[in-house]
Design a protein around this motif. Structure first.
Motif, PDB file in Angstrom:
ATOM      1  N   PHE A  35     -25.600  87.952  -1.526  1.00 51.34           N
ATOM      2  CA  PHE A  35     -25.717  86.492  -1.555  1.00 51.34           C
ATOM      3  C   PHE A  35     -25.192  85.949  -2.880  1.00 51.34           C
ATOM      4  O   PHE A  35     -24.480  84.940  -2.915  1.00 51.34           O
ATOM      5  CB  PHE A  35     -27.181  86.090  -1.349  1.00 51.34           C
ATOM      6  CG  PHE A  35     -27.388  84.629  -1.060  1.00 51.34           C
ATOM      7  CD1 PHE A  35     -27.301  84.135   0.225  1.00 51.34           C
ATOM      8  CD2 PHE A  35     -27.683  83.735  -2.085  1.00 51.34           C
ATOM      9  CE1 PHE A  35     -27.494  82.790   0.492  1.00 51.34           C
ATOM     10  CE2 PHE A  35     -27.876  82.392  -1.833  1.00 51.34           C
ATOM     11  CZ  PHE A  35     -27.786  81.922  -0.536  1.00 51.34           C
ATOM     12  N   TRP A  36     -25.537  86.636  -3.972  1.00 51.51           N
ATOM     13  CA  TRP A  36     -25.070  86.208  -5.300  1.00 51.51           C
ATOM     14  C   TRP A  36     -23.567  86.430  -5.460  1.00 51.51           C
ATOM     15  O   TRP A  36     -22.833  85.524  -5.867  1.00 51.51           O
ATOM     16  CB  TRP A  36     -25.839  86.965  -6.376  1.00 51.51           C
ATOM     17  CG  TRP A  36     -25.253  86.810  -7.741  1.00 51.51           C
ATOM     18  CD1 TRP A  36     -25.289  85.695  -8.535  1.00 51.51           C
ATOM     19  CD2 TRP A  36     -24.522  87.802  -8.472  1.00 51.51           C
ATOM     20  NE1 TRP A  36     -24.628  85.938  -9.723  1.00 51.51           N
ATOM     21  CE2 TRP A  36     -24.150  87.221  -9.715  1.00 51.51           C
ATOM     22  CE3 TRP A  36     -24.167  89.122  -8.208  1.00 51.51           C
ATOM     23  CZ2 TRP A  36     -23.424  87.917 -10.666  1.00 51.51           C
ATOM     24  CZ3 TRP A  36     -23.445  89.821  -9.166  1.00 51.51           C
ATOM     25  CH2 TRP A  36     -23.081  89.223 -10.379  1.00 51.51           C
ATOM     26  N   LEU A  37     -23.096  87.628  -5.117  1.00 55.22           N
ATOM     27  CA  LEU A  37     -21.704  87.975  -5.338  1.00 55.22           C
ATOM     28  C   LEU A  37     -20.762  87.187  -4.428  1.00 55.22           C
ATOM     29  O   LEU A  37     -19.594  86.981  -4.759  1.00 55.22           O
ATOM     30  CB  LEU A  37     -21.503  89.481  -5.114  1.00 55.22           C
ATOM     31  CG  LEU A  37     -20.238  90.125  -5.686  1.00 55.22           C
ATOM     32  CD1 LEU A  37     -20.152  89.914  -7.193  1.00 55.22           C
ATOM     33  CD2 LEU A  37     -20.213  91.617  -5.356  1.00 55.22           C
ATOM     34  N   PHE A  92     -28.647  79.965  -6.091  1.00 52.19           N
ATOM     35  CA  PHE A  92     -30.092  80.121  -5.950  1.00 52.19           C
ATOM     36  C   PHE A  92     -30.805  78.904  -6.534  1.00 52.19           C
ATOM     37  O   PHE A  92     -30.357  78.318  -7.513  1.00 52.19           O
ATOM     38  CB  PHE A  92     -30.579  81.370  -6.684  1.00 52.19           C
ATOM     39  CG  PHE A  92     -30.068  82.660  -6.096  1.00 52.19           C
ATOM     40  CD1 PHE A  92     -30.640  83.203  -4.957  1.00 52.19           C
ATOM     41  CD2 PHE A  92     -29.007  83.332  -6.687  1.00 52.19           C
ATOM     42  CE1 PHE A  92     -30.178  84.386  -4.425  1.00 52.19           C
ATOM     43  CE2 PHE A  92     -28.538  84.522  -6.160  1.00 52.19           C
ATOM     44  CZ  PHE A  92     -29.124  85.047  -5.014  1.00 52.19           C
ATOM     45  N   ILE A  93     -31.954  78.575  -5.929  1.00 43.56           N
ATOM     46  CA  ILE A  93     -32.762  77.465  -6.436  1.00 43.56           C
ATOM     47  C   ILE A  93     -34.217  77.889  -6.495  1.00 43.56           C
ATOM     48  O   ILE A  93     -34.722  78.565  -5.602  1.00 43.56           O
ATOM     49  CB  ILE A  93     -32.599  76.206  -5.552  1.00 43.56           C
ATOM     50  CG1 ILE A  93     -33.433  75.068  -6.112  1.00 43.56           C
ATOM     51  CG2 ILE A  93     -32.973  76.481  -4.107  1.00 43.56           C
ATOM     52  CD1 ILE A  93     -33.197  73.735  -5.430  1.00 43.56           C
ATOM     53  N   HIS A  94     -34.900  77.489  -7.591  1.00 43.16           N
ATOM     54  CA  HIS A  94     -36.326  77.761  -7.758  1.00 43.16           C
ATOM     55  C   HIS A  94     -37.102  76.579  -7.171  1.00 43.16           C
ATOM     56  O   HIS A  94     -37.309  75.580  -7.851  1.00 43.16           O
ATOM     57  CB  HIS A  94     -36.679  77.935  -9.242  1.00 43.16           C
ATOM     58  CG  HIS A  94     -36.041  79.133  -9.883  1.00 43.16           C
ATOM     59  ND1 HIS A  94     -36.701  80.322 -10.082  1.00 43.16           N
ATOM     60  CD2 HIS A  94     -34.781  79.312 -10.354  1.00 43.16           C
ATOM     61  CE1 HIS A  94     -35.870  81.189 -10.666  1.00 43.16           C
ATOM     62  NE2 HIS A  94     -34.709  80.597 -10.842  1.00 43.16           N
ATOM     63  N   ARG A  95     -37.536  76.699  -5.933  1.00 40.89           N
ATOM     64  CA  ARG A  95     -38.207  75.552  -5.306  1.00 40.89           C
ATOM     65  C   ARG A  95     -39.612  75.330  -5.857  1.00 40.89           C
ATOM     66  O   ARG A  95     -40.124  74.234  -5.829  1.00 40.89           O
ATOM     67  CB  ARG A  95     -38.278  75.769  -3.785  1.00 40.89           C
ATOM     68  CG  ARG A  95     -36.936  75.542  -3.094  1.00 40.89           C
ATOM     69  CD  ARG A  95     -37.149  75.243  -1.628  1.00 40.89           C
ATOM     70  NE  ARG A  95     -35.891  74.923  -0.981  1.00 40.89           N
ATOM     71  CZ  ARG A  95     -35.163  75.774  -0.259  1.00 40.89           C
ATOM     72  NH1 ARG A  95     -35.570  77.014  -0.124  1.00 40.89           N
ATOM     73  NH2 ARG A  95     -34.037  75.398   0.302  1.00 40.89           N
ATOM     74  N   GLY A  96     -40.250  76.387  -6.354  1.00 36.42           N
ATOM     75  CA  GLY A  96     -41.618  76.228  -6.841  1.00 36.42           C
ATOM     76  C   GLY A  96     -41.696  75.700  -8.253  1.00 36.42           C
ATOM     77  O   GLY A  96     -42.778  75.430  -8.752  1.00 36.42           O
ATOM     78  N   ASN A  97     -40.589  75.558  -8.920  1.00 43.87           N
ATOM     79  CA  ASN A  97     -40.548  75.094 -10.293  1.00 43.87           C
ATOM     80  C   ASN A  97     -39.643  73.867 -10.357  1.00 43.87           C
ATOM     81  O   ASN A  97     -38.437  73.961 -10.189  1.00 43.87           O
ATOM     82  CB  ASN A  97     -40.005  76.217 -11.193  1.00 43.87           C
ATOM     83  CG  ASN A  97     -40.018  75.843 -12.667  1.00 43.87           C
ATOM     84  OD1 ASN A  97     -39.556  74.775 -13.052  1.00 43.87           O
ATOM     85  ND2 ASN A  97     -40.558  76.738 -13.490  1.00 43.87           N
ATOM     86  N   LYS A  98     -40.230  72.706 -10.601  1.00 39.57           N
ATOM     87  CA  LYS A  98     -39.476  71.456 -10.522  1.00 39.57           C
ATOM     88  C   LYS A  98     -38.341  71.400 -11.543  1.00 39.57           C
ATOM     89  O   LYS A  98     -37.243  70.930 -11.228  1.00 39.57           O
ATOM     90  CB  LYS A  98     -40.417  70.261 -10.706  1.00 39.57           C
ATOM     91  CG  LYS A  98     -41.333  70.024  -9.510  1.00 39.57           C
ATOM     92  CD  LYS A  98     -42.133  68.748  -9.680  1.00 39.57           C
ATOM     93  CE  LYS A  98     -42.991  68.485  -8.447  1.00 39.57           C
ATOM     94  NZ  LYS A  98     -43.790  67.247  -8.582  1.00 39.57           N
ATOM     95  N   LYS A  99     -38.601  71.865 -12.766  1.00 41.54           N
ATOM     96  CA  LYS A  99     -37.549  71.816 -13.784  1.00 41.54           C
ATOM     97  C   LYS A  99     -36.377  72.717 -13.399  1.00 41.54           C
ATOM     98  O   LYS A  99     -35.214  72.310 -13.476  1.00 41.54           O
ATOM     99  CB  LYS A  99     -38.095  72.227 -15.143  1.00 41.54           C
ATOM    100  CG  LYS A  99     -37.035  72.116 -16.250  1.00 41.54           C
ATOM    101  CD  LYS A  99     -37.573  72.570 -17.591  1.00 41.54           C
ATOM    102  CE  LYS A  99     -36.518  72.363 -18.679  1.00 41.54           C
ATOM    103  NZ  LYS A  99     -35.247  73.034 -18.390  1.00 41.54           N
ATOM    104  N   LYS A 100     -36.686  73.953 -12.962  1.00 42.95           N
ATOM    105  CA  LYS A 100     -35.615  74.869 -12.569  1.00 42.95           C
ATOM    106  C   LYS A 100     -34.896  74.357 -11.333  1.00 42.95           C
ATOM    107  O   LYS A 100     -33.692  74.549 -11.182  1.00 42.95           O
ATOM    108  CB  LYS A 100     -36.184  76.267 -12.327  1.00 42.95           C
ATOM    109  CG  LYS A 100     -36.609  76.969 -13.614  1.00 42.95           C
ATOM    110  CD  LYS A 100     -37.080  78.392 -13.341  1.00 42.95           C
ATOM    111  CE  LYS A 100     -37.437  79.103 -14.643  1.00 42.95           C
ATOM    112  NZ  LYS A 100     -37.916  80.497 -14.397  1.00 42.95           N
TER     113      LYS A 100
END
Length: 237
Positions: free
Chosen positions: A106-108, A113-121
């Motif tokens: 998925f990365w390559l 990617f998204i950090h849904r549990g962390n609003k700032k990220k």
């Protein structure tokens, strides 16, 4: 029994496609067409499933936008290949990175990617995604429900996809898939039909970040109505 055999095939087919996808992505890392090619290879499984994929309106390659699709089950990755536009990145939750083999793929393949549990990220990820689409001229493919519905109908949409569209100045392009839990039975020889339909792009020009929730609700209502319409058509045969 037939369903068990088909599920066993999908379990075995998954790492095979991941290996093929890794080879493709190693040859051309982060290429924006990698994900579409890999999705199409996953979709070849429809021949073993004896599943008909009916694409009513194919993605228009001339439209750069934020493509949003309903997320129903694990079967999605084996069916949605024809709904993926070229020159795109997929936006996925960060936990996908920890799935053996698939996370690296998925990365390559050039996805985000998204950090849904962390609003700032999550905000940082949206800024990164907006920078990518603006600099590369690519589209983004997102499941705005954030999780699989598993027969519960179209779940409420999270705002991220719509914030991204507004910040990037791109239209929302809804992709609707008919309900798999109603129309597909892997125990049948002919397991059923999945219909995929692209709705007209929805402009985000003039909208601000605060308008994202209202836009999400508007798109949700449009997609829910279209999915219901396709389900009725399939029920009538």
């Amino acid at each position: 029994m037939l369903a068990v055999l088909r599920i066993a095939f999908l379990i075995l087919y998954f790492p095979v496609v991941c290996v093929i996808g890794l080879v493709i992505s190693l040859v051309r890392p982060f290429n924006r067409n990698n994900s579409r090619i890999i999705a199409m290879i996953f979709a070849w499984s429809r021949y073993v499933l004896n599943l008909r994929i009916n694409v009513i309106d194919r993605p228009d390659p001339s439209i750069q936008g934020i493509y949003v699709a309903n997320h129903q089950s694990t079967l999605d990755m084996y069916m949605y290949g024809k709904s993926c536009p070229g020159n795109m990145a997929i936006l996925g939750k960060h936990s996908l990175l920890y799935i053996p083999l698939f996370g690296v793929l998925f990365w390559l393949a050039g996805n985000i990617f998204i950090h849904r549990g962390n609003k700032k990220k999550a905000r940082d990820a949206m800024k990164e995604a907006a920078a990518v689409v603006n600099s590369k001229g690519c589209s983004v493919y997102i499941f705005p429900e954030g999780t699989r519905s598993n027969g519960r109908g179209l779940l409420p949409f999270k705002s991220g996809a719509f914030i991204l569209a507004i910040e990037a100045g791109l239209p929302i392009v809804p992709i609707c898939a008919s309900s798999t839990h109603k129309n597909i039975d892997l125990n049948r020889w002919q397991s059923g039909e999945c219909r995929l339909k692209q709705l007209p792009p929805i402009s985000t020009q003039g909208l601000q970040r605060k308008d994202a929730k209202q836009l999400a609700q508007q798109v949700h209502e449009m997609m829910a109505a279209e999915i219901e319409s396709m389900d009725r058509q399939l029920e009538r045969g």
